[in-house]
Design a protein around this motif. Structure first.
Motif, PDB file in Angstrom:
ATOM      1  N   ARG A  91      48.928  49.425  23.590  1.00 26.96           N
ATOM      2  CA  ARG A  91      50.050  48.484  23.571  1.00 26.96           C
ATOM      3  C   ARG A  91      51.401  49.202  23.485  1.00 26.96           C
ATOM      4  NH1 ARG A  91      48.645  44.324  19.244  1.00 26.96           N
ATOM      5  NH2 ARG A  91      46.822  44.102  20.593  1.00 26.96           N
ATOM      6  N   ASP A  92      51.514  50.150  22.579  1.00 31.21           N
ATOM      7  CA  ASP A  92      52.804  50.826  22.402  1.00 31.21           C
ATOM      8  C   ASP A  92      53.155  51.694  23.598  1.00 31.21           C
ATOM      9  OD1 ASP A  92      52.937  49.568  19.996  1.00 31.21           O
ATOM     10  OD2 ASP A  92      52.921  51.377  18.762  1.00 31.21           O
ATOM     11  N   GLN A  93      52.167  52.392  24.159  1.00 31.13           N
ATOM     12  CA  GLN A  93      52.444  53.240  25.320  1.00 31.13           C
ATOM     13  C   GLN A  93      52.931  52.399  26.499  1.00 31.13           C
ATOM     14  OE1 GLN A  93      49.713  53.131  23.426  1.00 31.13           O
ATOM     15  NE2 GLN A  93      48.531  55.035  23.510  1.00 31.13           N
ATOM     16  N   MET A  94      52.293  51.255  26.716  1.00 31.22           N
ATOM     17  CA  MET A  94      52.695  50.384  27.812  1.00 31.22           C
ATOM     18  C   MET A  94      54.080  49.793  27.550  1.00 31.22           C
ATOM     19  SD  MET A  94      50.238  50.637  29.943  1.00 31.22           S
ATOM     20  CE  MET A  94      48.462  50.743  30.188  1.00 31.22           C
ATOM     21  N   GLY A  95      54.335  49.449  26.299  1.00 33.69           N
ATOM     22  CA  GLY A  95      55.640  48.886  25.950  1.00 33.69           C
ATOM     23  C   GLY A  95      56.765  49.881  26.171  1.00 33.69           C
ATOM     24  N   LEU A  96      56.569  51.113  25.729  1.00 32.01           N
ATOM     25  CA  LEU A  96      57.611  52.126  25.894  1.00 32.01           C
ATOM     26  C   LEU A  96      57.796  52.465  27.373  1.00 32.01           C
ATOM     27  CD1 LEU A  96      59.645  53.923  24.433  1.00 32.01           C
ATOM     28  CD2 LEU A  96      57.891  55.701  24.321  1.00 32.01           C
ATOM     29  N   SER A  97      56.705  52.522  28.114  1.00 31.58           N
ATOM     30  CA  SER A  97      56.797  52.799  29.555  1.00 31.58           C
ATOM     31  C   SER A  97      57.581  51.705  30.265  1.00 31.58           C
ATOM     32  CB  SER A  97      55.395  52.918  30.162  1.00 31.58           C
ATOM     33  OG  SER A  97      54.678  53.975  29.540  1.00 31.58           O
ATOM     34  N   TYR A  98      57.361  50.455  29.854  1.00 25.91           N
ATOM     35  CA  TYR A  98      58.122  49.339  30.415  1.00 25.91           C
ATOM     36  C   TYR A  98      59.612  49.530  30.160  1.00 25.91           C
ATOM     37  CZ  TYR A  98      60.396  44.766  30.435  1.00 25.91           C
ATOM     38  OH  TYR A  98      61.286  43.739  30.632  1.00 25.91           O
ATOM     39  N   LEU A  99      59.974  49.941  28.954  1.00 17.63           N
ATOM     40  CA  LEU A  99      61.390  50.133  28.627  1.00 17.63           C
ATOM     41  C   LEU A  99      62.002  51.243  29.477  1.00 17.63           C
ATOM     42  CD1 LEU A  99      61.271  49.783  24.726  1.00 17.63           C
ATOM     43  CD2 LEU A  99      62.189  48.131  26.373  1.00 17.63           C
ATOM     44  N   PHE A 100      61.266  52.326  29.684  1.00 19.72           N
ATOM     45  CA  PHE A 100      61.785  53.414  30.513  1.00 19.72           C
ATOM     46  C   PHE A 100      61.950  52.953  31.972  1.00 19.72           C
ATOM     47  CE2 PHE A 100      59.830  56.688  27.441  1.00 19.72           C
ATOM     48  CZ  PHE A 100      61.028  56.813  26.750  1.00 19.72           C
ATOM     49  N   ALA A 101      60.953  52.214  32.479  1.00 13.46           N
ATOM     50  CA  ALA A 101      61.033  51.724  33.862  1.00 13.46           C
ATOM     51  C   ALA A 101      62.200  50.761  34.017  1.00 13.46           C
ATOM     52  CB  ALA A 101      59.722  51.041  34.237  1.00 13.46           C
ATOM     53  N   ARG A 102      62.390  49.907  33.035  1.00 11.13           N
ATOM     54  CA  ARG A 102      63.481  48.938  33.128  1.00 11.13           C
ATOM     55  C   ARG A 102      64.833  49.639  32.997  1.00 11.13           C
ATOM     56  NH1 ARG A 102      63.973  42.923  30.436  1.00 11.13           N
ATOM     57  NH2 ARG A 102      66.186  42.647  30.862  1.00 11.13           N
ATOM     58  N   ALA A 103      64.898  50.683  32.177  1.00 13.76           N
ATOM     59  CA  ALA A 103      66.148  51.440  32.054  1.00 13.76           C
ATOM     60  C   ALA A 103      66.506  52.086  33.390  1.00 13.76           C
ATOM     61  CB  ALA A 103      66.016  52.505  30.968  1.00 13.76           C
ATOM     62  N   ALA A 104      65.513  52.674  34.060  1.00 13.53           N
ATOM     63  CA  ALA A 104      65.760  53.282  35.375  1.00 13.53           C
ATOM     64  C   ALA A 104      66.237  52.226  36.363  1.00 13.53           C
ATOM     65  CB  ALA A 104      64.486  53.961  35.875  1.00 13.53           C
ATOM     66  N   ASP A 105      65.612  51.060  36.324  1.00 13.38           N
ATOM     67  CA  ASP A 105      65.991  49.967  37.224  1.00 13.38           C
ATOM     68  C   ASP A 105      67.413  49.482  36.928  1.00 13.38           C
ATOM     69  OD1 ASP A 105      65.069  48.224  39.354  1.00 13.38           O
ATOM     70  OD2 ASP A 105      65.193  46.609  37.898  1.00 13.38           O
ATOM     71  N   THR A 106      67.773  49.447  35.659  1.00 16.72           N
ATOM     72  CA  THR A 106      69.125  49.038  35.268  1.00 16.72           C
ATOM     73  C   THR A 106      70.164  50.020  35.807  1.00 16.72           C
ATOM     74  OG1 THR A 106      68.319  47.948  33.258  1.00 16.72           O
ATOM     75  CG2 THR A 106      70.646  48.586  33.298  1.00 16.72           C
ATOM     76  N   ILE A 107      69.865  51.301  35.716  1.00 19.56           N
ATOM     77  CA  ILE A 107      70.771  52.321  36.242  1.00 19.56           C
ATOM     78  C   ILE A 107      70.957  52.127  37.748  1.00 19.56           C
ATOM     79  CG2 ILE A 107      71.037  54.804  36.682  1.00 19.56           C
ATOM     80  CD1 ILE A 107      69.454  55.243  34.020  1.00 19.56           C
ATOM     81  N   ALA A 108      69.851  51.918  38.453  1.00 21.54           N
ATOM     82  CA  ALA A 108      69.910  51.777  39.916  1.00 21.54           C
ATOM     83  C   ALA A 108      70.616  50.496  40.348  1.00 21.54           C
ATOM     84  CB  ALA A 108      68.501  51.812  40.493  1.00 21.54           C
TER      85      ALA A 108
END
Length: 348
Positions: free
Chosen positions: A34-51
């Motif tokens: 659960r935590d690994q997937m949650g943190l990965s989601y945050l990183f992916a969303r951060a990258a998407d926000t930058i783009a």
């Protein structure tokens, strides 16, 4: 990974602030991932926000996207680079959740540093591949409006794009659950990762067809030009809602492609041991809801209207969840539901 309760609570606090809906969905996952997937989601969303921060130019967005991705290519976080990203992008966020995420990016990376070497390696792989799709959006589509509309050139290019933005997530998911679940450890990781890739591609193709009008008005046509040419259409023709009947054969072909991928995702889901109910639910829900969405896309009279949001209504979402939860993700009941959707969406 660290089992420090404070670390766990910090992550979940960030998730609740950034996406309440994703946080609630996350709770269906097995605790071990659960935590690994949650943190990965945050990183992916951060990258998407930058783009997607369109108030700064594309060159800068690409620079900061690669600057963020670089943090996963080294053993040491460049905190000055992260602070630069925050200083430049936070003032331009229109969405409070995106602003909060960027503000808490340092917290996310500190949590990442507490993870096991294996989990960091899997997240590093994801964050090397996933941003390629965002980079493709920035470089392949030079405009941001209907007047600068650009289309993909080939079906292979579309396939590559869907791999970058979602197919790789299926591969990442497979690697992560196989590493943490004793039941899943019996899987052939290579074979199941390939199936997981198709699962992700099917979900992304569903997003592409349902969001086609809004993407067109943002200068992006993910429908390859050769498919349009076969129907006597150009990308700009899709800006005219009256061309929907002429576009329907192309749309139906994309729906069939999405369904073929999703059906492979269904086989992936049924390969999950019956005892792993949470993982089955986490796979059943997006596939069934994608099928429900495609069912509506197939007949939507206003699909090319950017003001219209074609999706499964809340009542349908609740029905899918109720059927699968009350039957404990029973494969016979759920497969009967999936087969009904396939029958509706089968090619005429």
């Amino acid at each position: 990974m660290s089992t420090d309760p404070a670390t766990h609570e910090l992550l979940h606090d960030i998730l609740k602030q950034v996406s309440r809906s994703f946080y609630l969905t996350l709770n269906v996952l097995p605790a071990g991932v659960r935590d690994q997937m949650g943190l990965s989601y945050l990183f992916a969303r951060a990258a998407d926000t930058i783009a997607d921060t369109d108030l700064i130019d594309r060159g800068q967005r690409l620079k900061y996207l690669n600057q963020f991705r670089a943090q996963f290519q080294t053993h040491k976080i460049d905190w000055k680079a992260i602070q630069e990203i925050q200083a430049v992008l936070i003032p331009h966020q229109k969405d409070s959740a995106e602003s909060i995420l960027l503000q808490r990016l340092e917290d996310c990376l500190k949590l990442y540093e507490t993870y096991s070497a294996g989990d960091r390696e899997r997240i590093q792989w994801l964050m090397e591949v996933l941003p390629n799709g965002m980079e493709m959006d920035l470089t392949r589509f030079p405009g941001e409006s209907a007047g600068q509309l650009t289309a993909l050139s080939t079906l292979d290019e579309l396939d590559q794009y869907t791999y970058y933005v979602a197919g790789c997530v299926g591969e990442f998911w497979t690697r992560m659950v196989c590493a943490h679940s004793p039941e899943m450890a019996r899987w052939d990781v290579t074979k199941m990762s390939t199936m997981g890739v198709r699962f992700g591609k099917g979900l992304q193709l569903t997003n592409i067809v349902k969001d086609i009008a809004r993407d067109l008005h943002n200068g992006r046509c993910y429908v390859p030009e050769p498919l349009l040419q076969e129907a006597g259409l150009r990308p700009a023709d899709l800006l005219d809602e009256d061309n929907l009947p002429k576009f329907r054969p192309v749309l139906n072909r994309l729906i069939q492609l999405a369904m073929a991928h999703l059906d492979e995702g269904w086989r992936y889901t049924l390969a999950i041991p019956r005892s792993e109910i949470r993982q089955r639910l986490a796979c059943m829900w997006p596939i069934l809801l994608a099928g429900e969405t495609l069912k509506r896309v197939l007949v939507a009279p206003d699909l090319l209207n950017p003001a219209v949001n074609v999706k499964a209504p809340r009542g349908t979402v609740y029905r899918v969840m109720a059927i699968t939860i009350l039957t404990c993700a029973n494969e016979y009941v759920a497969t009967a539901y999936w087969n009904r959707l396939k029958g509706i969406l089968s090619e005429p």
